[in-house]
Every structure is written in C-alpha cells, then in structure tokens.
Design an enzyme around this catalytic site. Structure first.
Site, PDB file in Angstrom:
ATOM      1  N   GLY A  18       0.854  -1.367   0.078  1.00 56.45           N
ATOM      2  CA  GLY A  18       0.291  -0.029   0.070  1.00 56.45           C
ATOM      3  C   GLY A  18       0.841   1.418  -0.020  1.00 56.45           C
ATOM      4  O   GLY A  18       2.036   1.042   0.620  1.00 56.45           O
ATOM      5  N   HIS A  60       3.599   4.763   2.964  1.00 56.76           N
ATOM      6  CA  HIS A  60       4.598   4.529   3.629  1.00 56.76           C
ATOM      7  C   HIS A  60       5.911   5.016   3.152  1.00 56.76           C
ATOM      8  O   HIS A  60       7.058   4.562   3.582  1.00 56.76           O
ATOM      9  CB  HIS A  60       4.645   3.117   3.834  1.00 56.76           C
ATOM     10  CG  HIS A  60       3.563   2.309   4.483  1.00 56.76           C
ATOM     11  ND1 HIS A  60       3.000   2.716   5.454  1.00 56.76           N
ATOM     12  CD2 HIS A  60       2.748   1.448   3.751  1.00 56.76           C
ATOM     13  CE1 HIS A  60       1.719   1.866   5.748  1.00 56.76           C
ATOM     14  NE2 HIS A  60       1.642   1.141   4.599  1.00 56.76           N
ATOM     15  N   HIS A  64      -0.137   0.931   9.683  1.00 55.68           N
ATOM     16  CA  HIS A  64      -1.367   1.571   8.907  1.00 55.68           C
ATOM     17  C   HIS A  64      -2.358   2.145  10.145  1.00 55.68           C
ATOM     18  O   HIS A  64      -3.323   2.271  10.122  1.00 55.68           O
ATOM     19  CB  HIS A  64      -2.316   0.383   8.481  1.00 55.68           C
ATOM     20  CG  HIS A  64      -1.592  -0.478   7.433  1.00 55.68           C
ATOM     21  ND1 HIS A  64      -0.733  -1.602   7.820  1.00 55.68           N
ATOM     22  CD2 HIS A  64      -1.339  -0.272   6.187  1.00 55.68           C
ATOM     23  CE1 HIS A  64      -0.339  -2.185   6.762  1.00 55.68           C
ATOM     24  NE2 HIS A  64      -0.462  -1.357   5.720  1.00 55.68           N
TER      25      HIS A  64
END
Lengths: 333, 333
Positions: free
Chosen positions: B54, B57, B219
């Site tokens: 995802g 980051h 997250h």
C-alpha cells in the site's frame, strides 16, 4: 504536548549526541558550546564553510556537515540563534589560513551573533567573511527580521559554496559565488499546521480546519495571509507565481527546483506537489534542470511545504552536481 | 483534513508522476497498473528484486528503486495492497532468465496478491519466488494479518538482497539470503498521533493527549497496549527491550540499529531517541556496528518511531555497505 524527549532543556544536546553516534564517519559533536564539525576538520588549504542557526529545522544545518558541503554547523536552542562563542568555536575548529565563509540566514539574532563571532575571529587573525541569505519572498519584514527571511535557499547555498571550497577556490571566490547564488535564489512556503516548541509546550499558532498560512516562516511566524485551504493545483500555482514573479524567472531560464517539506507533510503529498510544480514551470517556458525533493528545511513537525527556485548556469550546475557526502545529502563518490 | 492533494482518488497516481519527474535518472513510472521500475530495467543476468504494498509509507518502496536495491516497486492505493496484475507488470518489466524475488510484507492482502502474481508469472515461464517478512514483534496477529506484520525490517531486507542481486548472486542464493535476514531482524513501533487516510478524511484513531499506542502497526492499526506518554529514556527502553528479548539478541552480538520515524516525528527527536538506543544496547553488551536513522517506513503524517535490529555477520555487513543509488538511500559509487 507529546514528544519523544526527556526534558525541553536537554533536547538539543541529547539530539546532537545521537547525531554524532549515527554519523561518526562524517562528523563529531562538541558540547558547551554545541558545534557540529567535520570529522576530518580542519581541512588543510580549504576555505571553511560554516553555517548555523536555531535547532528544530533539521537536517539543516548539522545534516549537511561533511565533504563537499559544510565544515561546521552551529546549532542554537530550538528556534533560537546560536551564541557568538559557539560560532567562534566552530571557526576555531575548522579554519586555517584559507579563511572561512559564514552563511547566515537573515534573522536579527543570527546576524548579530555571527557578526560578533566574525569580529572575534578577525581579532584572532583569521580571515572570516559572512554572507546573509534572504530568499523568502513572502514578507518584506517579519517578527524576527529586518528584511526578508532566509529559508530553503540556504541548503542550495551551502551545497554550492561547499563544493567550491572543496575544489580549492579562494575565500574571495567562494564569497563572490555565495553572493551570486543569493542573487538568483527565491523561496516561499505554506503551513497547514503549527509546530510545537518543546519549551513552550503548545502549538505556536492556531489555524482553523479550513485554512492555511501562506508565506509562513520556518519558526511558524506569520506569513503573507491566512487563506482558505485549496486543492494542490491551486496552492502550488500560488507558491510558484509568488517566487517566479519576484526575481523574476523568465521564459528560457534553467532552474533548480527544490520542493521542500516543512517536516510533517508526507512524501506522498510532497512528490504530488513537485509534479505540479514541474508542470507549471514547463508551461511558463522555464526548464527544470535539477531537482531536490524532501524534508530539508523543516519547522519541527509542522505540516506544509516550500518551493525554492535557483537560476542555474554551467558553473552552478557543475557545483551542484559535485560529489557530496553528508547525513542528509549524498551523491557522487 | 488538510492535505496537499487535489482529490483522494488521484493522490497515488499524481504522486508517482512527481516521483518520476524528480528521479528520472533512477526510475520510470508506468501507470494502469502503477509500477515503479528501474530506469535501466531489465538488468541483464541479474535476479530482479521486487517489492510493493500500500502507498502512504514513502519512501517505502518506490524510494528504494535503483542500482543496488529494488528493480521495481508496486504501489497500491493508500494502505491498500497492490493488485496481482500490477505485481505481474513489475515482473514483466524487470525479470529475465535469472528470475525474480518478491519481497512481501506480511499482510493478508499483500500475501494473497503477490502469490497470485507469482503463479501468473510462473505460467509465463518465469522463475519467481517470494519471501514474506514478519519482523514486528508487537502482536501475534492483527487487524490485517495472520501472524506478525512486516515493518521496518523490510528496508534492510530490500537493501541486502538488492546488493546480492547486483553482484550477480543466483536466485537460489538471493532467496536463501532473504530467509537468513528475515530470521535475524526484529522491530517494534510506537505512535504519538494518528495518520489521516485521504479517502477517509479523518484520523484513523483517537489518542488522548497523555497517551501513546505501543506496538503500533504502520497503518495505524492497534498495537500491544495504550500506555501513558513517558520520557524518551523510558520509551526507548520499552521499545528496545521488546525487540532484544524477542529474538533474542545477546551480549556479544553485533547489530545494525535502524531508528525510524513514522513520518511526523522530527529528526530532532529521532536522533535523540537514536542516541538513547545506542547507549542502552551498549549497556547490554550489544555492539552497534551499522546505523540507519530517518523516516524510511512511514505511516503518512503519523508521529511516532520504530526500532529495528538486524544481527550482522561479515556477509550481511558487506552487503549493507555495498553501493546503493536510490531516491532515499544512496552511498558508495
């Protein structure tokens, strides 16, 4: 206030201790007064390039100490000018017969304390000059300055003068080069949130959910105006227009574009803004020849960004490209 | 929510556009599906090292694409696994006869989608293996995982396997090396504030003024426990103890210490924490032989930090020291 610190009074000293442990191959730290010095200083026959200022803007300046950039950095307390004796200690640790150039951001306290240090160094027989960088186009005067503030352009100035010193340029030449860079570099920033200074314990200013501070300073001091938050396309156009129209940068110019995070703005957003800035410059016929993108001149955890343009020629491009090895900037050998 | 974006649905694509413009010498970006690929890919005769996950980051993973590290990175939507077709596109763009190693952080979606992609690639006749990194000692299972999560250790794994691929190691050797690194690396993190995901528009969780989330995921998913905020000395001891006792790392070990900012924590605090961590490791008789300090695995603007330890031997040290040239990590030639 939640911060990863022990006590506001020991933040800078303890942080410098960690910096020295992390980068012992590049630098050493002296305490009382606090100075960050190249591990191999003094460097024989080289002009020493020295900068400094209040802490809280990391990696500025300690992260730029190393071959090809700064010989020493002088960190004051958070958002507070370093004292003259600390600047003097940096000169003493680095400066030989070739002399030293002090790079001073235009804030009243910095200008005064670096000037005093230069006078003390001159009395010791050292050839020490100083230049004042005032690249922030946001405001004519501010809380902490007479005249414009020194912001993002400082990084570019430190890199380029450091490269000139590294190749053996004389103090006259390095000083002249610094004045040339200062003449061709302009910046402006915007804040989405406020920083919190450790010893203050609360945010420096209040900013509503729907507004941003346009033309912010790097200490959270007021900018041009408080405006409603807007999409990135509009915000970056607003930033770029202010910078481009100031010098002005013109169609046909080649520039270095420095897209800087104020600390709390993530890279996801920063690269997005950088892409917009490149497109808008292309539309104006200005060629982006070199780039720097990242959090290099910060204001603690403040969310926001700044844009800096430097007009390039062959000499400045070559010095920008020259090898550098510091904690925060590193390329070439 | 104030962010420098145009629209939550276009954040990743527009950010990748900026990344490509900023680092055209190192990488190129393909869209639909989104993949970041080394500018010189495919690299003949070299195993391709590919990672992804995802977005949000950064600089993980796109900032680690370049000579000596990743051949491609596959960015999903913010905090969302990339699709199998995107991983497949990364394999297609980089992988030759030497095969590819997929580095997968242990999150259910990532594991599933990378596995599917590996099967598709195998059907195309490519030799593609994958390893799953699960270095986070905080929790046994979590919101997004069966088993431990993959966090900071991913950066070290990508650097070391990338160096092995660069020197010409076979896929068997690179895969075995990856499993060795995974066996010797452990991490844990803490959050002081919550990130805000663009399409959610509000903070992922509430955290009181006086508390921190210990063992946070990247997250913003829950960690071990919510504890009162404490001085840095106590907090870093708490982080290090959890990591050291897990493997365990023992007196006489030599380690790489990676002190990571989750994004919003400034370098001033991060270096302070790093200095404490070095002292505490020295007190345990563990020698810090290499260091990495900075925001490398972030969670948007979340304030917090993580600590990662990797037990070193001569081979791992040599591969860590090998030249690397990416947007976020760069040393040597």
């Amino acid at each position: 206030m939640k911060k990863i610190i022990n006590d506001p009074s020991t933040v800078v000293a303890q942080s410098l201790r960690g910096l020295a442990l992390a980068h012992g191959d590049l630098l050493r730290v002296e305490q009382d007064p606090a100075v960050v010095v190249r591990a191999d200083a003094p460097v024989a026959d080289s002009v020493a390039v020295i900068s400094g200022g209040g802490s809280g803007h990391e990696p500025l300046h300690g992260g730029f100490v190393g071959p090809g950039m700064l010989h020493a950095a002088v960190p004051g307390a958070v958002f507070t000018s370093p004292t003259p004796d600390a600047v003097q200690a940096a000169v003493a640790a680095t400066t030989g017969d070739a002399g030293a150039l002090l790079i001073v951001k235009n804030y009243t306290g910095d200008v005064l304390n670096f000037e005093t240090a230069a006078e003390l160094a001159a009395a010791d027989g050292k050839d020490v000059r100083s230049v004042v960088i005032d690249d922030d186009v946001a405001v004519a005067d501010s809380t902490f300055t007479a005249g414009r503030r020194g912001v993002g352009g400082t990084v570019l100035l430190e890199k380029i003068t450091g490269a000139a010193a590294e190749r053996g340029d004389s103090l006259d030449a390095v000083e002249a080069l610094a004045r040339k860079v200062i003449g061709q570099v302009r910046s402006i920033g915007v804040a989405l949130t406020s920083p919190t200074v450790p010893h203050a314990g609360q945010p420096s200013f209040d900013l509503g959910d729907g507004e941003v501070e346009f033309g912010i300073g790097i200490h959270g001091e007021p900018g041009r105006e408080r405006i409603p938050a807007e999409p990135a396309d509009a915000l970056v156009e607003r930033l770029l227009a202010a910078v481009v129209e100031d010098l002005p940068y013109a169609e046909g110019d080649e520039v270095l574009l420095f897209t800087n995070s104020m600390g709390g703005t993530p890279l996801l957003e920063l690269y997005l803004a950088h892409g917009i800035a490149e497109r808008l410059l292309a539309e104006r016929g200005i060629t982006v020849r070199r780039r720097l993108v990242g959090p290099y001149v910060t204001s603690l955890e403040m969310q926001g960004m700044s844009v800096t343009l430097l007009r390039l020629d062959e000499e400045l491009t070559e010095l920008w490209d020259a090898p550098v090895r510091t904690a925060a900037l590193r390329w070439g050998r």
